[in-house]
Write an enzyme that holds these catalytic residues in place. Sequence first.
Site, PDB file in Angstrom:
ATOM      1  N   ILE A 298       0.845  -1.197   0.000  1.00 17.93           N
ATOM      2  CA  ILE A 298       0.000   0.000   0.000  1.00 17.93           C
ATOM      3  C   ILE A 298       0.882   1.250   0.000  1.00 17.93           C
ATOM      4  O   ILE A 298       0.643   2.199  -0.763  1.00 17.93           O
ATOM      5  CB  ILE A 298      -0.938   0.015   1.223  1.00 17.93           C
ATOM      6  CG1 ILE A 298      -1.901  -1.178   1.184  1.00 17.93           C
ATOM      7  CG2 ILE A 298      -1.731   1.324   1.278  1.00 17.93           C
ATOM      8  CD1 ILE A 298      -2.668  -1.382   2.476  1.00 17.93           C
ATOM      9  N   GLN A 301       2.320   1.849  -3.436  1.00 11.76           N
ATOM     10  CA  GLN A 301       1.309   2.358  -4.359  1.00 11.76           C
ATOM     11  C   GLN A 301       1.007   3.831  -4.077  1.00 11.76           C
ATOM     12  O   GLN A 301       0.805   4.621  -5.001  1.00 11.76           O
ATOM     13  CB  GLN A 301       0.025   1.528  -4.247  1.00 11.76           C
ATOM     14  CG  GLN A 301      -1.172   2.071  -4.996  1.00 11.76           C
ATOM     15  CD  GLN A 301      -0.969   2.135  -6.502  1.00 11.76           C
ATOM     16  OE1 GLN A 301      -0.158   1.386  -7.056  1.00 11.76           O
ATOM     17  NE2 GLN A 301      -1.695   3.014  -7.172  1.00 11.76           N
ATOM     18  N   GLU A 302       0.999   4.181  -2.814  1.00 12.62           N
ATOM     19  CA  GLU A 302       0.655   5.553  -2.435  1.00 12.62           C
ATOM     20  C   GLU A 302       1.779   6.545  -2.740  1.00 12.62           C
ATOM     21  O   GLU A 302       1.534   7.621  -3.280  1.00 12.62           O
ATOM     22  CB  GLU A 302       0.313   5.615  -0.936  1.00 12.62           C
ATOM     23  CG  GLU A 302      -0.971   4.893  -0.541  1.00 12.62           C
ATOM     24  CD  GLU A 302      -2.220   5.653  -0.960  1.00 12.62           C
ATOM     25  OE1 GLU A 302      -2.094   6.746  -1.532  1.00 12.62           O
ATOM     26  OE2 GLU A 302      -3.320   5.138  -0.720  1.00 12.62           O
ATOM     27  N   SER A 303       3.008   6.210  -2.386  1.00 11.95           N
ATOM     28  CA  SER A 303       4.081   7.216  -2.415  1.00 11.95           C
ATOM     29  C   SER A 303       5.406   6.734  -2.984  1.00 11.95           C
ATOM     30  O   SER A 303       6.363   7.506  -3.007  1.00 11.95           O
ATOM     31  CB  SER A 303       4.342   7.701  -0.988  1.00 11.95           C
ATOM     32  OG  SER A 303       4.883   6.617  -0.208  1.00 11.95           O
ATOM     33  N   TYR A 428      -5.972   0.734  -8.346  1.00 10.12           N
ATOM     34  CA  TYR A 428      -5.297   0.803  -7.053  1.00 10.12           C
ATOM     35  C   TYR A 428      -5.164  -0.596  -6.443  1.00 10.12           C
ATOM     36  O   TYR A 428      -4.064  -1.015  -6.051  1.00 10.12           O
ATOM     37  CB  TYR A 428      -6.112   1.722  -6.136  1.00 10.12           C
ATOM     38  CG  TYR A 428      -5.581   1.935  -4.748  1.00 10.12           C
ATOM     39  CD1 TYR A 428      -4.628   2.922  -4.496  1.00 10.12           C
ATOM     40  CD2 TYR A 428      -6.059   1.196  -3.666  1.00 10.12           C
ATOM     41  CE1 TYR A 428      -4.158   3.148  -3.207  1.00 10.12           C
ATOM     42  CE2 TYR A 428      -5.597   1.415  -2.381  1.00 10.12           C
ATOM     43  CZ  TYR A 428      -4.643   2.394  -2.157  1.00 10.12           C
ATOM     44  OH  TYR A 428      -4.178   2.623  -0.891  1.00 10.12           O
TER      45      TYR A 428
END
Length: 462
Positions: A298, A301-303, A428
Amino acid sequence: MRTLWILTLSLLLSSCSIPKPLIERIKEEGQLIVITRNNPATYIQDKEKTRGLEYELVEQFAAELGVQVKYVIPNSFDEILPAVVRGEAHFAAAGLTVTNNRELAVRFTPEYQTVTSQLVYKGGNQRPKNITDTIDGVLEVMAGSSHEEKLKGLATEHPDLNWTAQRAVESTELLNLVYEGLIDYTIANSNEVALSRRFHPELQVAFELGEEMPVAWAFPHAEDNSLYKAAKAFIRRIKEDGSLEQLLERYYGYVEKLGFVDNRTFARHMAQRLPTLIPLFKQAAEQNDMDWQLLAAIGYQESHWNPKAVSPTGVKGIMMLTSATAKQMGVEDRTDTAQSISGGARYLRRVEKKLPERIQEPDRTWMALAGYNVGFGHLEDARILTQRNGGDPDKWSDVKQHLPLLTQKKYYKTVRHGFARGKEPVHYVDNIRSYYDLLVWHNRKQKKQTIQAVITTVPAIL
């Protein structure tokens, strides 16, 4: 009178000698014997769990019969069908494609998947345009496979064609040999190639050999077809009720979402950025009863594991928390790595707990991730649309098809939370699933290398 009595007794004795149908005997004995193979597309067993499409299908079928399964793994692929013919297993569930030659030896259920044969080479090398371009290279395939059968047919047209049929190796091992540069080419089924390319994106498909081929279970030709008929009915039912589609999505619905560049960038960041973050991911995961590799996926994927990341919309940090979410989770500084990871883990758990208890894993995790991304309200709207359209609102494979409808007015105006960029949570979740698989694969590989290094070092010490 005496003659009638003798005839009646004779009929009774002969009726008692009629054997029970095979399916009844299996139910009485409580065991189904299935021959399969160690392959990510079929059956894989490790310390954590057993998985694989064939494994899940067989377990569902066995549950319907009320029996347990004994899995038989032969030493070589070419031993599978002969074992079925000899009656050493009730049937084979081994990712077998249906060919004319094989149908002479066994009988197949209706297909539950279709694949193509693909010639694979390593990117950076010259791409072969046809089968004769492999003549000067090293081509290896599994002995007894449909690929060997196909090559034998092509050899009648191209006598110079040469290859090696390897026994006691799996298609994944041959694909790895291509990646390592130890052989030039192999031929494998498209589903196996797709799974391998997640970890070795350098593997490239040169071309396909022939049309799509059905994949099915193989049974012996026998007078007693009770088990075969039950298997046929099972396959037909799961195709009709949508559960087969859900299983296929679980194993293949996301595997080709990442491109070559994505995989290479991920590998670089895994080496450069992840090591210092692992303790924080593990701590947050332990506190929230999660898999740290999922949290790390996660975060990537986010940053891309950049603690200073800031989006145009103002979300910040490793887990890219909004100011509202950060406030809910008690995160004072979104750019503080420990606070961000902890807050993201707790927020994901909060979203997951809102889901109905009846939603099972892995659908529960995928939906929680979608809610984490798009908001729980929009996820619920998509589940409502799924139910309206006759889908299963508790299955991610159905809900992911309806989330994108939230961009269309004729749909979003009928639900409570209105418009949402519904395609984003689908991408996502797919990406996180891919990153998670890569992390799990990398960590297992590292453990094996560490164990091997210890084994190699011990004799030297002694």
